[in-house]
Enzyme design. Sequence first.
Site, PDB file in Angstrom:
ATOM      1  N   TYR A  97       1.943 -46.228 -47.335  1.00 52.75           N
ATOM      2  CA  TYR A  97       2.861 -45.379 -46.566  1.00 52.75           C
ATOM      3  C   TYR A  97       3.680 -46.269 -45.619  1.00 52.75           C
ATOM      4  CZ  TYR A  97       4.225 -42.452 -42.634  1.00 52.75           C
ATOM      5  OH  TYR A  97       4.923 -41.867 -41.621  1.00 52.75           O
ATOM      6  N   LYS A 150      -1.431 -33.382 -43.054  1.00 58.85           N
ATOM      7  CA  LYS A 150      -1.098 -33.103 -44.443  1.00 58.85           C
ATOM      8  C   LYS A 150      -2.040 -32.026 -45.008  1.00 58.85           C
ATOM      9  CE  LYS A 150       2.020 -36.199 -43.640  1.00 58.85           C
ATOM     10  NZ  LYS A 150       1.549 -37.306 -42.899  1.00 58.85           N
ATOM     11  N   ASP A 194      -7.595 -44.648 -46.865  1.00 58.30           N
ATOM     12  CA  ASP A 194      -6.736 -43.553 -46.425  1.00 58.30           C
ATOM     13  C   ASP A 194      -6.793 -42.482 -47.519  1.00 58.30           C
ATOM     14  OD1 ASP A 194      -4.611 -41.807 -45.936  1.00 58.30           O
ATOM     15  OD2 ASP A 194      -3.387 -43.358 -44.999  1.00 58.30           O
ATOM     16  N   ARG A 233     -10.734 -36.120 -22.592  1.00 57.34           N
ATOM     17  CA  ARG A 233     -10.378 -37.273 -23.438  1.00 57.34           C
ATOM     18  C   ARG A 233     -11.628 -37.776 -24.149  1.00 57.34           C
ATOM     19  NH1 ARG A 233     -10.814 -41.845 -21.304  1.00 57.34           N
ATOM     20  NH2 ARG A 233      -9.691 -41.421 -19.371  1.00 57.34           N
TER      21      ARG A 233
HETATM   22  C1  PLP Z   1      -0.860 -41.636 -46.550  1.00 61.40           C
HETATM   23  C2  PLP Z   1      -0.505 -41.470 -45.106  1.00 61.40           C
HETATM   24  N1  PLP Z   1      -1.266 -42.052 -44.174  1.00 61.40           N
HETATM   25  C3  PLP Z   1      -0.992 -41.939 -42.854  1.00 61.40           C
HETATM   26  C4  PLP Z   1       0.118 -41.242 -42.420  1.00 61.40           C
HETATM   27  C5  PLP Z   1       0.418 -41.171 -40.943  1.00 61.40           C
HETATM   28  O1  PLP Z   1       0.044 -39.943 -40.439  1.00 61.40           O
HETATM   29  P1  PLP Z   1       0.759 -39.197 -39.195  1.00 61.40           P
HETATM   30  O2  PLP Z   1       2.163 -38.919 -39.621  1.00 61.40           O
HETATM   31  O3  PLP Z   1      -0.082 -37.981 -39.000  1.00 61.40           O
HETATM   32  O4  PLP Z   1       0.718 -40.151 -38.050  1.00 61.40           O
HETATM   33  C6  PLP Z   1       0.935 -40.590 -43.352  1.00 61.40           C
HETATM   34  C7  PLP Z   1       2.115 -39.825 -42.910  1.00 61.40           C
HETATM   35  O5  PLP Z   1       2.954 -39.455 -43.718  1.00 61.40           O
HETATM   36  C8  PLP Z   1       0.614 -40.723 -44.736  1.00 61.40           C
HETATM   37  O6  PLP Z   1       1.357 -40.144 -45.695  1.00 61.40           O
END
Ligand code: PLP
Length: 379
Positions: free
Chosen positions: A102, A199, A174, A49
């Site tokens: 998101y 992604k 992000d 961890r």
């Molecule tokens: C722009 C963005 N940030 C964060 C996330 C969250 O990521 P995760 O689905 O890997 O938890 C997503 C998921 O679609 C996203 O599109």
Amino acid sequence: MSNGFETLAIHAGQEPDPLTGAVVPPIYATSTYKQDGVGGLRSGYEYSRSANPTRTALEEALAAVEGGARGLAFASGLAAEDTVLRALCKPLDHVVIPNDAYGGTYRLFAKVNERWGLHYDPVPLGDLDAVAAAVTPKTRLIWVETPTNPLLGIADIAGLAQLAHDCGALLVVDNTFASPYLQRPLELGADIVVHSTTKYVGGHSDVVGGALVAGSAEVGEQLAYHQNAMGGVAGPFDSFLTLRGLKTLGVRMDRHCDNAERVVDLLTAHPRVTQVLYPGLAEHPGHEVAAKQMKRFGGMVSFRVAGGEAEAVEICNRTKLFTLGESLGGVESLIEHPGRMTHASAAGSPLEVPADLVRLSVGIETIDDLLADLSQALG
Ligand SMILES: Cc1ncc(COP(=O)(O)O)c(C=O)c1O
């Protein structure tokens, strides 16, 4: 000698294995490590961890490609996001967030952290005056997505970094939609970069993961402490898959961009499409800022259609090569209806998305096949 992006993606943190010479970091499927006497660590590792060599390789590579001081890999993007909030905020602090974030990010603020006293305000981040007006003496973070999911809004990272620092806050970006190949927020003044590595970084729709990259060692240490204390870490096999994806990020992103540009041409000329949302279009309100801070404009394209929600849903149901599914950034093209799928959790909130909106994650298949599929689905 300073190395280029692809060199870093392939080599940073990935020295051949000292024992065997394996050129690919092995999957260290171990939870614990033999110690040479009490308190005498053999390798710097004690428990997975806290750290695992496969995850370390990924974390070092992520830090290198984002140009940061410290990279940290998590079990998902949301685990990474929550770690930022727990590490850097306390009850009664305030965070400025995008008014088209998101849906899962919005849910994390609205339904999880608000209950613990972390207040937030959704603001159009493309408007620096609106952001300045939303900042309070309690503002600890300005949280940016650029481009945003799913409306492809653009925020000026350098401008927001200046604003955040002037009021004693940190800027978190992000960078999931752009990927570090197209945009490096730390170089523009951001303090922390967040990724859903699920992604573009992973890139093959076969692993869920998240990452943080801190610009300074000090912030990196705070985040690392909470990564270990909260425990939402990436496992060794997930780290291996994500690192394998990262190696080809540059070549994949260029093809995603090439294909997305052709898809945008088709959509803008189509009579049943009422609006195309893509930062590469000159008429996009964030085009100039995007051109300044991004290498190219990415593989995500959203559009609105005549005929409202029913027609948007039908288009999603009619494509054959574009697979109907959530997520994005993989080699295969995906289509979805944000209002009913990825952003359903934002219904009834200030972040609700238009019902006539369709989102495409344009993959790297043969472009003529993608265009033919979209043409038949649009009718
Ligand atoms: C722009 C963005 N940030 C964060 C996330 C969250 O990521 P995760 O689905 O890997 O938890 C997503 C998921 O679609 C996203 O599109």
